[in-house]
Each structure stands twice: as C-alpha cells, then as structure tokens.
Enzyme design. Structure first.
Site, mmCIF file in Angstrom:
data_model
loop_
_atom_site.group_PDB
_atom_site.id
_atom_site.type_symbol
_atom_site.label_atom_id
_atom_site.label_comp_id
_atom_site.label_asym_id
_atom_site.label_seq_id
_atom_site.Cartn_x
_atom_site.Cartn_y
_atom_site.Cartn_z
ATOM 1 N N GLU A 79 0.856 -1.183 0.000
ATOM 2 C CA GLU A 79 0.000 0.000 0.000
ATOM 3 C C GLU A 79 0.892 1.233 0.000
ATOM 4 O O GLU A 79 1.848 1.322 0.782
ATOM 5 C CB GLU A 79 -0.910 0.034 1.226
ATOM 6 C CG GLU A 79 -1.788 1.286 1.256
ATOM 7 C CD GLU A 79 -2.647 1.411 2.504
ATOM 8 O OE1 GLU A 79 -3.436 2.369 2.587
ATOM 9 O OE2 GLU A 79 -2.527 0.554 3.404
ATOM 10 N N ASN A 119 -4.653 5.315 -2.401
ATOM 11 C CA ASN A 119 -5.908 5.849 -1.877
ATOM 12 C C ASN A 119 -6.569 6.784 -2.879
ATOM 13 O O ASN A 119 -5.894 7.607 -3.508
ATOM 14 C CB ASN A 119 -5.650 6.595 -0.566
ATOM 15 C CG ASN A 119 -5.403 5.648 0.593
ATOM 16 O OD1 ASN A 119 -6.319 5.020 1.095
ATOM 17 N ND2 ASN A 119 -4.141 5.536 1.001
ATOM 18 N N ASP A 122 -11.885 0.537 1.329
ATOM 19 C CA ASP A 122 -10.969 0.763 2.444
ATOM 20 C C ASP A 122 -11.758 1.045 3.727
ATOM 21 O O ASP A 122 -12.890 1.514 3.686
ATOM 22 C CB ASP A 122 -10.058 1.951 2.116
ATOM 23 C CG ASP A 122 -8.871 2.040 3.052
ATOM 24 O OD1 ASP A 122 -8.578 1.045 3.741
ATOM 25 O OD2 ASP A 122 -8.231 3.109 3.103
ATOM 26 N N GLU A 126 -5.920 -4.827 7.692
ATOM 27 C CA GLU A 126 -4.803 -3.941 8.016
ATOM 28 C C GLU A 126 -4.701 -3.788 9.533
ATOM 29 O O GLU A 126 -5.616 -4.144 10.276
ATOM 30 C CB GLU A 126 -4.989 -2.572 7.356
ATOM 31 C CG GLU A 126 -6.177 -1.780 7.860
ATOM 32 C CD GLU A 126 -6.249 -0.394 7.238
ATOM 33 O OE1 GLU A 126 -5.255 0.018 6.614
ATOM 34 O OE2 GLU A 126 -7.292 0.259 7.397
ATOM 35 N N GLU A 176 -7.996 2.206 -3.571
ATOM 36 C CA GLU A 176 -8.680 2.078 -2.285
ATOM 37 C C GLU A 176 -9.622 3.268 -2.096
ATOM 38 O O GLU A 176 -9.182 4.414 -2.060
ATOM 39 C CB GLU A 176 -7.677 2.036 -1.132
ATOM 40 C CG GLU A 176 -6.784 0.805 -1.142
ATOM 41 C CD GLU A 176 -5.931 0.707 0.122
ATOM 42 O OE1 GLU A 176 -6.134 1.540 1.036
ATOM 43 O OE2 GLU A 176 -5.071 -0.183 0.187
#
Length: 865
Positions: free
Chosen positions: A334, A393, A455, A512, A425
């Site tokens: 990520e 993101n 997310d 996560e 995400e």
C-alpha cells in the site's frame, strides 16, 4: 411555456361567477365554487396549485367570513391570498374582511381592469414573498438560513455594542446513521424538534439558524452557567419529543470578544469547539479557547506550506508490505504519503491529511502519489523484479472529479503498466454519500482494468444491500475493527460472518493493522486472504521494499489467493429456520446427538447464521411460511450461491402441491408437509445428507474435468459451461483468441518441459492483465481464449490485446528462439449467438494478425467482402 396559474372563484350568484370567469380565463385557469363549503372541498384537492381566491362574503350554506376563519386556521391554506368581493362598499365591511385575513377588497360591480390588475399584483407579491422567505428561512424548521443568520447577528451586534454575546452551536452525533436506519421522515422530525429546542433556549426574540443538515446555531446573551447538566437536560427532552432513544448532541460555544472578525468566523470557531469533542463519550460541550486558536494557527501554517512542499518534493511515498495470511508471502504493497518538512521534520499524516481533505488539496496530493506509485512499478519492471500490485488511496474529493478515470489511465499509459497493478482504495464512508455517481465512476474504472478495494470497512455502516450493489473486488478491514474483533472469543463477533460474506460475494479480504501474532493466527483461521500491519512490516521507503522483492518470496494477488482450508473434521451444523419456537426446540432435541443445531426465527438471523457457518453447515430445515416471501428468498439464496452447493435443504410447509412443486423446482432436496413426525424428518435428513455427499464428490470430479491440468485455466469444456452464465449485464464483452506463435520451435529447441513453462508463463500473464470476473481458458495446444466482460470499446480491446502480447515477450524471452504471441478479438454487444461463433470471429481476426501484424492483435470488423 409556463403553465397558467389557477384561481378559485367562490360566488353563489351564477351571473357574477360567469362575469369573473370571462374576465380571468384568458390568463388563468379558473375553478368555481357556489359557497364556502364547496370551496373547502376543492381546496382539499387543489390547494397547492391555487394561486389566489376571489371570495364573495354573502353566500348560503357557508358565508365568506366563516370560510376565511377556517382557511386561515389551516397551515396548508393560510398562505393562499384572498380578495373579497361584495356589493357593499362600506369601510367597516372592508376592515372586517381584512381583519379576517383577506389580502384585498374589491366592490361590485366588477371593473375588469381593476380585477386583473389586483389579481396580478397580489399573486406577484405572494411569489416575491415566498422567494424571500425561501432565501431567509430554512424550509423544514423555519429557522434563519445561514446567510440571513449572519446578517441578523451582525445587525444585532451593531445595535447593541455594549451587550456581551455568545455564539452557541450544535451537531448531532451520527445523524446520517439516524436517517439510514429510521428513515428521512424520522430524521426530519428530529431536526424540527432541535429547532424547537433552540427557540426555547433563546426565547422568541433570539436569533437561531440552521446551517447544513444537523448543524444549528444561535446568538445568546452571555451566561456563566454552561454545564453538562444544562445540555444533558436538553438532550433528554429532545429524545422524548422526537421518539428517539439515544440522540447525542455536541455543543460548541464561542464567547464574542473580538468583534472585528466576521460572524462567519465566529460561527466557525463555535463549530470547531463542537467538533473537538466528536466521538468523546461523556463530553457534551466545549468552549473555543487558546488551544483551539493555536490549532487553527497550526492548520493555517500547514495550509500556507503545502503548495511549496509539493513543488519541492517534501512529500515522500512509503510502501507498507501486504502478505498472504497463509504462508506469509509478500503479495503487494500500500502506498502511503509522508511529509518531511525542512523545519518541522516528519509530520504525522493524521495531522495534515484531514486538513487537506477539508481544503481540497488532497486531490493534488493523491495525484502525486498515484504518479509516483506508477513510476515505482515501472522501475521494478525495468529492473526485472517480480510484478506485485500497489494500492493507492482515492479520496472522496477525487470521486467527484469528472476526469478521474482519464487521469488514472493517463498515468498507466505514461508508464506502460497494466491497470491491474494499481489497486484503488476508496474509503467505506465515501460509498454512502452519492451512491449513483460512485457506482458509475467505479464501474468505469473497473472496465479499464483497475482493481477496486473498499478501504476502512467496519468503520462505517454499509448495508448488505449497498455492498451487493457496489462494484468491488476487495474488502479491506479497518485496523480498529480488527483490534476489537480479534479480542473477542472465536464464537463471538462478526469477523466470521464478514469472511463468509466476502466469499459469498466473491471478494478478497485484506486486514490492516495486524499488530500481534494472535491477531494473525485468528485471521488466518477465519480465512482472511491478505494482511498488513506493524507485526509484519512497517511502512518503508521504496528502496527498502525493493530488497523484499529481491528475496523472491512472493505470492501474487491472483484469482486463487491464499486460503486457509478448514479442518473438515469439525462437527457439522444443522440450521433450523422456522417461525415456531416449539418446532425449533423439537428439531434441536432430535438432532443434537449428531449435529450442532442452530436456530433462526426470522430471515435476518437466518442469513447471519448461514454466512457465518458456511464451512460447517450441512443441513438446513427451512419453513416456507417464514413471513411473506422470506422462505422462498432464503431457498433461492441457498441454491444460487456456489459456495453453499453442498448444503442439504429440506423445506417444510402445510400441505400445498403448488408450493411443493415450486420448492423442488428451485432446488430443495426434500419437502416435508406439516405436521410430521420427528422420526420421518430424521430419515429425510439422512437421505438428503447422503445425496449431498455424492454431489460433492461429483462436483470435485467435475471441477477437475473443467480445468486444464497444466495451467489450471478453464479447458474448452469449462469455458463452454462458464460462458453459459454470461448475462446481459456483462455486455458488451470482448472475446480474445491468443496463439503462441513459436511454441513448436520452443519444444523442438529446448524440450517440452520448456514449452510447458512457456504455457504456464502465458497463463500467469493472462491472470495479471485481466480481472477476476473475466473468463480465462486454454482452448487447446497453444491457443488461449479470454472473455472480458463489460469491455465494449474497440480501442480499449485492441490496446488490451497488444498489452498481453507484449507482456509475454517481456516476461518470457529466449535469445535463440524469440517469443511471439498474436491475438484476435471480437466485440459481442448482444445475447443470442453462441460463444463458439464469437470465438470463430476472433479466430478470423487472429488470422489477419498473423498475416499483417505478427506479435500483435487485430479486431474483427465483420464479414469481409
């Protein structure tokens, strides 16, 4: 052309009524009533459309004064202007009519020009007043609008320079959740009760306003008795009046000391105080003070520095590794942004990201991260490192950019990447804001080949229906959610349910925030696909991540993914779904010697039990009279989802041949009429379980028969079967036929083992450059068929085909025998023709590619003349 306005004439004299109609019907639509009672009946049907009433005073049944008294007492009628018409021209009659609520007074006989002028004038005045009222006042609560509140407060401060005032505001905690759960009408009622509370708080002469949704504010004379008790009492009264139970308000107070700043800034400071205690239990109000002022100054300093920071490359992209939950192999990363300021050092993202989301700079910063991530991926490819995806993101603000897709595709094309390498995400809360726009945007991105991750799943309040509608590939569980859920006993919490839900919806799951060995083991046991967190690895510069790639311990995020296969020796579960508790108790006692028996008395708990226990659920006894169509809905769900194919379903209902036939057609294993003996039910369960075991063995054999043993892609039979599931929603789809041009030469030169390696490598290329929903098949020998759903652009199809051909040449290279792959593609935009026909058309295009563009891809353009 604007529709004509409607006027109601209330007059008992036919001649007078006719005269008024003749005067008005050129410009207006005229309705007629012979007395006040008839007029009220008409208004019940047409009150919203009527612009004005012409009313006679002297009438039988109900006179004009009585009508005015009734109409003006009704909120839905009181705003309609009324012109009184009468034979009398005395001043006392005119005063009496106006006192009863009339807007004007016209004596008889009628003067057409006077009538038309006064009617037009009063309608215009009413519309103008309505427009002003709409601007000045909130339509739901009647409080001042934001702009009018600012204006009135400013006037009051100027008028009373020596009076001390406070700005007091409030926000409702989780107001959107109230709307979603209880409905908008309940939310609107709550807002009206909050408005009443404010009016009572400041008195009739006070100034109150409603800003946005649940934000309210008022101007109050300075007081020194602000306490939690004061605000708690208001909350308690609010909950009683609005029929809610646990509405919580957060209040903010700004004591007006500096009158040089604008009223807008004063309100901002009050709301800043309220926001500072959001989510803090037991804190009901906060006062703006020096700490909040310093926070504002800090935010301003960050805002002043952000553009220069981006230009001077103070922002850095760090990568946090993702691993398979089972096996712990590196599976991706990520991309996270870090800010290394020359004076302040490293700033916490928690400090600047929320501020950038608020001021809009987040869109520039996101694009910086997207491009840097693409550049990193390109460098890995150029240096020969294995290809692993990187997640980036996409903020709420990015979603609303009209050119979002073009920007992302532009970066992919600039760095010559497969879109599947860049995972996007999108935070869970963004999906609840404007579902239609997000669905359209995300569908567009998925059609271009991007992988979509939701997310922070678990921090919001996604409904199952919303998840079903959203185009997703991956659920990413929030770290706080993981921490809370893994702390609970294994048989409690909702993690098991979520994992089952994800499998049901064909979604991968990333967890996560994994911080302990126990959390990792729990997630692995539940079947989580991928994990990331400080227990595994912290975010690191790209150069450090490259060292991990060099180690070669990789597990690419593929269709098969890491999966923890459960111990099948666990006890089996029987689920009885029935509205009668007595029947459920009887079933439990009958089968508890052989099964773990679970019970559900309605559909929601049944769904939860099914999704949470798929791996051990063996038998379902389902009542078709569960309530409405719930029984058949559950039966359809059980038979539809492939993950549940080996569950035996026995349905129960009163004797009904039609219901029995429908249930068996829908796939039920058996049908037991009620009432029945428990002994006969046990025999039915035994017989159905045996049949399910046989089906499972057959399914395993069938799956083996549908897969190519070497590449594990579908074989020709498997492709034919999978193609039967294509639906209209998958249109248009692209049918590719790829041919490895020199497989025979590879076999002859390097041996068949090397040729097999080339076939496997090409199957991996196909997986990397397609989506999970696409169909991949080794069609025979050196030919491969790919069906890409919802891919209607000819340009995109050709580009994708060329991309796959190039990728093989890059991934598999033999100097003595250069690798080449050619492709043909046909676009199917309607159902009706067999998949074989479209493969034949792709074959024609492939023939052209081999003749004109060997190593490339051609499009089928229809029969050649």
């Amino acid at each position: 052309m604007m529709p004509q306005k409607q006027i109601l004439i209330v007059e008992d004299n036919d001649i007078n009524r006719t005269m008024l109609c003749q005067i008005l019907d050129d410009k207006y639509v005229v309705l007629e009533a012979a007395n006040g009672e008839e007029a009220l009946a008409i208004l019940q049907e047409h009150a919203e459309e009527i612009a004005l009433i012409l009313l006679d005073i002297i009438m039988p049944v109900m006179d004009g004064y009585t009508f005015l008294t009734i109409a003006k007492a009704d909120p839905s009628l009181s705003a309609i202007p009324v012109i009184v018409t009468t034979q009398s021209d005395s001043e006392s009659d005119e005063v009496s009519a106006l006192a009863h609520g009339a807007s004007d007074y016209v004596p008889k006989p009628y003067n057409p020009q006077v009538i038309l002028h006064r009617v037009a004038s009063i309608i215009h005045l009413r519309e103008t007043a309505a427009m002003i009222n709409q601007f000045q006042y909130d339509q739901l609560t009647g409080l001042n609008s934001k702009e009018f509140f600012y204006q009135r407060v400013n006037e009051s401060l100027l008028k009373h320079p020596d009076q001390e005032y406070d700005i007091v505001c409030s926000d409702i905690e989780n107001f959107k959740l109230i709307n979603d759960i209880f409905g908008v009408p309940t939310g609107d009622l709550l807002l009206c009760r909050v408005a009443d509370m404010y009016t009572n708080l400041v008195g009739e002469d006070g100034i109150c306003g409603r800003f946005n949704a649940d934000q309210f504010v008022c101007l109050m004379e300075r007081r020194s008795d602000y306490t939690d008790d004061l605000f708690v009492r208001n909350e308690e009264q609010l909950n009683v009046l609005s029929n809610t139970k646990s509405v919580v308000l957060k209040w903010g107070i700004y004591a007006i000391k500096d009158r040089s700043i604008s009223v807008e800034q004063m309100c901002d400071r009050a709301f800043l105080a309220a926001h500072s205690i959001k989510g803090q239990y037991g804190k009901h109000f906060a006062v703006y003070d020096e700490n909040l002022r310093n926070q504002l100054l800090r935010e301003q300093a960050i805002t002043d520095s952000m553009e220069a920071a981006l230009a001077e490359e103070q922002f850095l992209v760090y990568l946090q590794p993702k691993y398979t939950a089972e096996g712990g192999c590196l599976a991706g990363a990520e991309a996270l942004v870090r800010w290394n300021h020359p004076q302040w050092g490293f700033l916490s993202p928690a400090e600047f990201i929320p501020l950038f989301e608020k001021n809009g700079f987040i869109t520039k910063l996101d694009q910086f991260v997207w491009e840097r991530s693409c550049a990193i991926l390109k460098r890995w490819i150029d240096q020969g490192y294995p290809q692993v995806p990187v997640s980036v993101n996409v903020s709420r603000a990015d979603i609303y950019q009209a050119d979002l897709c073009d920007i992302l595709v532009g970066f992919i094309e600039k760095y010559q990447l497969s879109p599947s390498l860049l995972h996007l995400e999108i935070t869970e809360s963004a999906y609840t804001e404007n579902q239609e726009q997000i669905i359209d945007t995300v569908n567009n991105l998925r059609q271009r080949g991007f992988i979509i991750e939701m997310d922070d799943f678990g921090t919001g309040y996604s409904s199952l229906n919303m998840l079903n509608e959203m185009p997703l590939d991956v659920l990413k569980l929030d770290m706080k959610f993981i921490r809370n859920e893994t702390a609970k006993p294994a048989d409690e919490g909702v993690l098991r349910f979520i994992m089952g839900l994800a499998r049901w919806m064909d979604l991968k799951v990333v967890a996560e925030g994994v911080e302990t060995k126990e959390q990792l083991e729990r997630l692995n046991e539940l079947g989580c696909d991928y994990v990331q967190g400080y227990y595994l690895a912290k975010p690191m510069p790209a150069i450090e991540f490259e060292n991990l790639l060099k180690s070669g311990q990789l597990a690419v995020m593929s269709r098969d993914g890491g999966r923890n296969h459960k111990d099948e020796t666990h006890s089996q579960i029987l689920l009885v779904i029935d509205e009668q508790k007595e029947y459920r108790d009887q079933v439990r006692r009958t089968f508890e010697d052989k099964y773990q028996v679970l019970e559900a008395g309605e559909a929601d708990s049944a769904i939860s039990a099914i999704m949470s226990n798929q791996d051990r659920l063996t038998v379902v006894i389902l009542s078709l009279t569960l309530g409405g169509e719930s029984g058949f809905t559950l039966l359809k769900m059980l038979q539809k989802e492939k993950a549940l194919w080996d569950i035996s379903v026995i349905v129960t209902a009163p004797p009904d041949e039609q219901m029995e036939e429908q249930a068996l057609q829908m796939g039920a294993d058996d049908f037991a009429f009620k009432p029945h003996t428990l002994k006969s039910l046990r025999r039915r369960v035994t017989r159905a379980s045996g049949a399910a075991s046989f089906r499972r063995q057959q399914q395993i054999l069938q799956e083996d028969a549908y897969r190519d043993y070497l590449t594990q892609l579908l074989n020709r039979r498997g492709l034919d079967t999978a193609a039967e599931s294509l639906k209209k929603e998958d249109l248009p789809f692209a049918v590719f036929l790829f041919d490895l041009d020199n497989l025979k030469e590879i076999n002859d030169t390097f041996g068949h083992a090397e040729g097999d390696r080339m076939l496997k490598e090409f199957s991996n290329v196909l997986r990397m450059h397609t989506r999970e929903t696409d169909l991949l098949s080794r069609f025979g020998g050196d030919e491969f068929v790919v069906i890409m759903k919802r891919l209607g652009s000819q340009k995109t199809a050709i580009k994708k085909g060329e991309e796959i051909c190039r990728a093989l040449q890059k991934n598999y290279f033999k100097e003595q025998s250069p690798t080449a792959c050619s492709g043909g593609v046909a676009i199917c935009d309607c159902m009706g023709q067999s998949i074989t026909e479209w493969i034949n058309r792709a074959d024609e295009a492939l023939y052209n590619a081999k003749g004109k563009n060997k190593g490339g891809c051609c499009l089928w353009k229809g029969p050649q003349k």
